[in-house]
Design an enzyme around this catalytic site. Structure first.
Site, PDB file in Angstrom:
ATOM      1  N   PHE A 149      61.705  91.649  -0.195  1.00  0.00           N
ATOM      2  CA  PHE A 149      61.000  92.910   0.078  1.00  0.00           C
ATOM      3  C   PHE A 149      59.610  92.703   0.672  1.00  0.00           C
ATOM      4  O   PHE A 149      59.055  93.595   1.301  1.00  0.00           O
ATOM      5  CB  PHE A 149      60.880  93.738  -1.221  1.00  0.00           C
ATOM      6  CG  PHE A 149      59.766  93.275  -2.127  1.00  0.00           C
ATOM      7  CD1 PHE A 149      58.446  93.675  -1.895  1.00  0.00           C
ATOM      8  CD2 PHE A 149      60.006  92.417  -3.195  1.00  0.00           C
ATOM      9  CE1 PHE A 149      57.405  93.220  -2.711  1.00  0.00           C
ATOM     10  CE2 PHE A 149      58.978  91.967  -4.006  1.00  0.00           C
ATOM     11  CZ  PHE A 149      57.679  92.373  -3.753  1.00  0.00           C
ATOM     12  N   LYS A 173      71.223  91.001   5.968  1.00  0.00           N
ATOM     13  CA  LYS A 173      71.251  91.861   4.774  1.00  0.00           C
ATOM     14  C   LYS A 173      69.804  91.941   4.285  1.00  0.00           C
ATOM     15  O   LYS A 173      69.339  91.076   3.548  1.00  0.00           O
ATOM     16  CB  LYS A 173      72.171  91.241   3.715  1.00  0.00           C
ATOM     17  CG  LYS A 173      72.738  92.194   2.670  1.00  0.00           C
ATOM     18  CD  LYS A 173      71.727  92.920   1.835  1.00  0.00           C
ATOM     19  CE  LYS A 173      71.063  92.081   0.775  1.00  0.00           C
ATOM     20  NZ  LYS A 173      69.955  92.843   0.081  1.00  0.00           N
ATOM     21  N   GLU A 176      67.001  95.659  -0.264  1.00  0.00           N
ATOM     22  CA  GLU A 176      67.346  97.062  -0.525  1.00  0.00           C
ATOM     23  C   GLU A 176      66.097  97.886  -0.873  1.00  0.00           C
ATOM     24  O   GLU A 176      66.144  99.107  -0.891  1.00  0.00           O
ATOM     25  CB  GLU A 176      68.383  97.152  -1.661  1.00  0.00           C
ATOM     26  CG  GLU A 176      67.926  96.675  -3.029  1.00  0.00           C
ATOM     27  CD  GLU A 176      67.978  95.149  -3.215  1.00  0.00           C
ATOM     28  OE1 GLU A 176      67.935  94.415  -2.201  1.00  0.00           O
ATOM     29  OE2 GLU A 176      68.013  94.701  -4.374  1.00  0.00           O
ATOM     30  N   SER A 226      63.396  84.959  -4.403  1.00  0.00           N
ATOM     31  CA  SER A 226      62.892  84.351  -5.643  1.00  0.00           C
ATOM     32  C   SER A 226      63.637  83.047  -5.967  1.00  0.00           C
ATOM     33  O   SER A 226      64.715  82.776  -5.424  1.00  0.00           O
ATOM     34  CB  SER A 226      63.072  85.343  -6.786  1.00  0.00           C
ATOM     35  OG  SER A 226      64.434  85.654  -6.903  1.00  0.00           O
ATOM     36  N   CYS A 281      54.284  84.913  -0.756  1.00  0.00           N
ATOM     37  CA  CYS A 281      54.710  83.597  -1.240  1.00  0.00           C
ATOM     38  C   CYS A 281      53.640  82.550  -0.967  1.00  0.00           C
ATOM     39  O   CYS A 281      53.715  81.443  -1.473  1.00  0.00           O
ATOM     40  CB  CYS A 281      56.014  83.180  -0.592  1.00  0.00           C
ATOM     41  SG  CYS A 281      55.814  82.888   1.157  1.00  0.00           S
ATOM     42  N   GLU A 381      55.688  82.474 -11.570  1.00  0.00           N
ATOM     43  CA  GLU A 381      55.147  83.104 -10.361  1.00  0.00           C
ATOM     44  C   GLU A 381      54.859  84.563 -10.733  1.00  0.00           C
ATOM     45  O   GLU A 381      55.787  85.335 -11.002  1.00  0.00           O
ATOM     46  CB  GLU A 381      56.171  83.046  -9.220  1.00  0.00           C
ATOM     47  CG  GLU A 381      55.648  83.685  -7.954  1.00  0.00           C
ATOM     48  CD  GLU A 381      56.689  83.771  -6.841  1.00  0.00           C
ATOM     49  OE1 GLU A 381      57.876  84.017  -7.125  1.00  0.00           O
ATOM     50  OE2 GLU A 381      56.302  83.611  -5.676  1.00  0.00           O
TER      51      GLU A 381
HETATM   52  P1  NAD Z   1      64.760  88.512  -4.667  1.00  0.00           P
HETATM   53  O1  NAD Z   1      65.217  87.124  -4.878  1.00  0.00           O
HETATM   54  O2  NAD Z   1      64.833  89.471  -5.789  1.00  0.00           O
HETATM   55  O3  NAD Z   1      65.619  89.207  -3.475  1.00  0.00           O
HETATM   56  C1  NAD Z   1      65.753  88.583  -2.208  1.00  0.00           C
HETATM   57  C2  NAD Z   1      67.071  89.024  -1.589  1.00  0.00           C
HETATM   58  O4  NAD Z   1      68.156  88.567  -2.393  1.00  0.00           O
HETATM   59  C3  NAD Z   1      67.244  90.538  -1.457  1.00  0.00           C
HETATM   60  O5  NAD Z   1      67.853  90.828  -0.217  1.00  0.00           O
HETATM   61  C4  NAD Z   1      68.150  90.891  -2.615  1.00  0.00           C
HETATM   62  O6  NAD Z   1      68.993  92.007  -2.354  1.00  0.00           O
HETATM   63  C5  NAD Z   1      68.997  89.646  -2.795  1.00  0.00           C
HETATM   64  N1  NAD Z   1      69.386  89.411  -4.190  1.00  0.00           N
HETATM   65  C6  NAD Z   1      68.684  89.767  -5.309  1.00  0.00           C
HETATM   66  N2  NAD Z   1      69.345  89.358  -6.414  1.00  0.00           N
HETATM   67  C7  NAD Z   1      70.464  88.727  -5.991  1.00  0.00           C
HETATM   68  C8  NAD Z   1      71.535  88.078  -6.659  1.00  0.00           C
HETATM   69  N3  NAD Z   1      71.598  87.991  -7.987  1.00  0.00           N
HETATM   70  N4  NAD Z   1      72.518  87.537  -5.906  1.00  0.00           N
HETATM   71  C9  NAD Z   1      72.472  87.597  -4.564  1.00  0.00           C
HETATM   72  N5  NAD Z   1      71.480  88.211  -3.872  1.00  0.00           N
HETATM   73  C10 NAD Z   1      70.491  88.766  -4.580  1.00  0.00           C
HETATM   74  O7  NAD Z   1      63.277  88.430  -4.074  1.00  0.00           O
HETATM   75  P2  NAD Z   1      62.232  89.608  -3.813  1.00  0.00           P
HETATM   76  O8  NAD Z   1      61.727  90.119  -5.110  1.00  0.00           O
HETATM   77  O9  NAD Z   1      62.783  90.575  -2.826  1.00  0.00           O
HETATM   78  O10 NAD Z   1      61.070  88.793  -3.056  1.00  0.00           O
HETATM   79  C11 NAD Z   1      60.017  88.144  -3.718  1.00  0.00           C
HETATM   80  C12 NAD Z   1      60.284  86.659  -3.852  1.00  0.00           C
HETATM   81  O11 NAD Z   1      60.457  86.074  -2.563  1.00  0.00           O
HETATM   82  C13 NAD Z   1      59.097  85.901  -4.470  1.00  0.00           C
HETATM   83  O12 NAD Z   1      59.594  84.982  -5.398  1.00  0.00           O
HETATM   84  C14 NAD Z   1      58.462  85.188  -3.279  1.00  0.00           C
HETATM   85  O13 NAD Z   1      57.747  84.016  -3.596  1.00  0.00           O
HETATM   86  C15 NAD Z   1      59.662  84.885  -2.463  1.00  0.00           C
HETATM   87  N6  NAD Z   1      59.301  84.636  -1.083  1.00  0.00           N
HETATM   88  C16 NAD Z   1      59.346  83.341  -0.648  1.00  0.00           C
HETATM   89  C17 NAD Z   1      58.962  83.040   0.648  1.00  0.00           C
HETATM   90  C18 NAD Z   1      59.001  81.626   1.154  1.00  0.00           C
HETATM   91  O14 NAD Z   1      58.894  81.431   2.355  1.00  0.00           O
HETATM   92  N7  NAD Z   1      59.149  80.624   0.302  1.00  0.00           N
HETATM   93  C19 NAD Z   1      58.541  84.064   1.503  1.00  0.00           C
HETATM   94  C20 NAD Z   1      58.512  85.374   1.023  1.00  0.00           C
HETATM   95  C21 NAD Z   1      58.909  85.638  -0.281  1.00  0.00           C
END
Ligand code: NAD
Length: 497
Positions: A149, A173, A176, A226, A281, A381
């Site tokens: 997000f 994808k 959401e 994450s 991040c 985090e």
């Molecule tokens: P998230 O992991 O909750 O969601 C990321 C994506 O995965 C979304 O599209 C979501 O629909 C999907 N998803 C969520 N749960 C899932 C599951 N159980 N199975 C399969 N798909 C699933 O992350 P978020 O809260 O949207 O984003 C924040 C996180 O992203 C933070 O931890 C941040 O550090 C990380 N991030 C990392 C970088 C990097 O380059 N390392 C960059 C930006 C964000």
């Protein structure tokens, strides 16, 4: 209530799904749209169409593919403010920060327009008599991307422009929680003249992601999100024999040496810790003060106390709300844990309010002193506007602390000593290092190179590494008989050259 369409087989279509999720404005908590969980038929249609279109897209000359990116970057620039406004509505980011999110994506599209030179292979003449070898890079097929997000413009744009410029087709994808911005990016891609079906956008959550991870016709998966989901994506995708790059969570330390420029240190720490409400991040979430530098903590507290969150269009606001009520509750409970585990709460952002926006998910700037590595506030985090201060006796101790962290996304050192900076760059086990630069995100001609628990895979995002990730290398060895000497009899053993 507006509904978010999907982009399947070149058309923006309404889903037939019975499962829908709310998209909210986090500053008001108003539901602004509903986003579907794609049905299995819709997923099938998107993946199959991407496979069909790949057959013609991979034959499209590289300069034509590059021209799509040239038109796309121009369109993105002419719609920059409008995209940023949509982005602010669904993330709460301040307008300037939203413009930055879009801009960092546009820069990757500019880079993708150089795809011909990036895809150049290698050649050596005369590897044996009358024998030459050259290599080509060829696209993989259908690739997929799953995005978080926190950068709804930049991160989708890390992925599909590079993959598509290389000759692949792509199924995205998006998160959401903020799908309106990625849909606008898709509309503009369509308007830029990208052939129908080269990009598909489907919506959903775990079930839809599982389809992408397991479908045999998808060759490569790019993920950003994450740690637990990133690990799941890497394990599941590779188990299904796919190429996977999985960018995950982070805990970024900034080391402050006593010889650093104090005002620059304070400015850097405030901006890099609470900017975007800490939902980056590459945010700095830990400040490691070496020796006498810890005397600056009271001034850091004063500087952070002047900062406040607010509405996207409030010029006095430094950052916006957290993305959801759950995110705010999680951050507030981590702050409570920090206090109960013995850290000194110097600034408490809990219970923050913003005039006229009582339902927003606000958290004020939060500062902890005396944090130690065993505390949850250090290990987790936080992903909120929370900065933890730690003390180290020496540069060596600071390096050891950072190298013991399971994460390795970004780090920084502030110093005026070249030798200190040199040692830090060399010894630190983190993939992106800033010297007097607090958030060292590399520009697109380099790659985004997180390490350790912040990245699973080997080829990173954008730069030359993205081209390697989204292509296969083919090496061709050919012999043309230009002289009698190169003709040979049947060989039954390996020839020594
Ligand atoms: P998230 O992991 O909750 O969601 C990321 C994506 O995965 C979304 O599209 C979501 O629909 C999907 N998803 C969520 N749960 C899932 C599951 N159980 N199975 C399969 N798909 C699933 O992350 P978020 O809260 O949207 O984003 C924040 C996180 O992203 C933070 O931890 C941040 O550090 C990380 N991030 C990392 C970088 C990097 O380059 N390392 C960059 C930006 C964000």
């Amino acid at each position: 209530m507006p509904t978010v369409p999907q982009f399947i087989a070149g058309e923006f279509v309404q889903s037939c799904s019975s499962k829908w999720m709310d998209v909210t404005n986090p500053a008001t908590n108003d539901v602004i749209a509903q986003v579907p969980c794609a049905t299995s038929d819709e997923m099938r249609q998107a993946i199959d169409n991407a496979g069909e279109v790949f057959k013609s897209w991979k034959e499209t000359p590289v300069s034509e593919r590059a021209r799509v990116m040239m038109r796309y970057q121009a369109l993105l620039k002419s719609h920059h403010d409008e995209i940023a406004e949509t982005l602010s509505q669904e993330t709460g980011k301040t307008f300037e920060d939203a413009r930055g999110d879009v801009w960092r994506g546009i820069e990757v599209v500019e880079h993708a327009a150089n795809v011909a030179t990036l895809m150049m292979g290698e050649t050596v003449e005369n590897v044996a008599r009358d024998v030459d070898t050259h290599s080509w890079t060829q696209p993989l097929g259908v690739c997929a991307g799953i995005t978080p997000f926190n950068f709804p413009a930049m991160i989708p744009l890390w992925m599909f422009p590079m993959a598509i410029a290389c000759g692949n087709t792509f199924v995205l994808k998006p998160s959401e929680q903020d799908p309106l911005t990625p849909m606008r990016l898709a509309e503009l891609f369509d308007q830029a003249g990208a052939p129908k079906g080269v990009l598909q956008v489907v919506h959903g959550a775990r079930e839809q992601v599982d389809t992408l991870l397991t479908d045999p016709s998808i060759r490569a998966i790019s993920f950003v999100g994450s740690v637990p989901v990133g690990q799941y994506i890497y394990e599941t995708g590779t188990r299904h024999m796919k190429r996977v790059q999985s960018f995950a969570g982070a805990k970024n330390h900034m080391v402050i040496m006593p010889d650093a420029d104090k005002q620059q240190v304070l400015n850097a720490l405030v901006g890099a810790s609470v900017g975007a409400a800490g939902q980056r991040c590459m945010a700095i979430s830990v400040a490691v003060f070496v020796g006498a530098a810890q005397q600056w903590i009271p001034e850091l507290k004063d500087a952070m106390a002047t900062v406040r969150p607010g509405a996207w269009n409030d010029p006095g606001a430094s950052y916006g709300p957290l993305i959801s009520a759950e995110a705010r509750e999680r951050v507030e409970s981590l702050i409570a844990t920090g206090e109960s585990q013995g850290a000194t709460l110097l600034l408490d952002g809990r219970g923050c309010t913003v005039d006229g926006l009582p339902e927003g998910h606000w958290v004020g700037p939060t500062l902890f002193g005396d944090v130690t590595p065993d505390m949850e506030i250090y290990r987790e985090e936080v992903f909120g506007p929370v900065l933890s201060c730690m003390n180290a006796d020496s540069l060596g101790d600071a390096i050891e602390l950072i190298n013991n962290s399971p994460y390795g996304n970004g780090t920084a050192i502030f110093t005026n000593h070249g030798g200190v900076a040199r040692r830090f760059q060399h010894d630190i086990e983190v993939g992106q290092v800033g010297v007097n630069v607090p958030i060292p995100v590399p520009l697109p001609f380099f790659s985004f190179t997180g390490w350790k628990g912040s990245f699973y895979g080997d080829q990173h995002a954008y730069g030359k590494q993205a081209v390697r990730f989204y292509t296969e290398t083919k090496t061709v060895t050919s012999r043309w008989f230009s002289t009698e000497a190169s003709r040979s009899d049947a060989n039954f053993s390996i020839q020594l050259r």
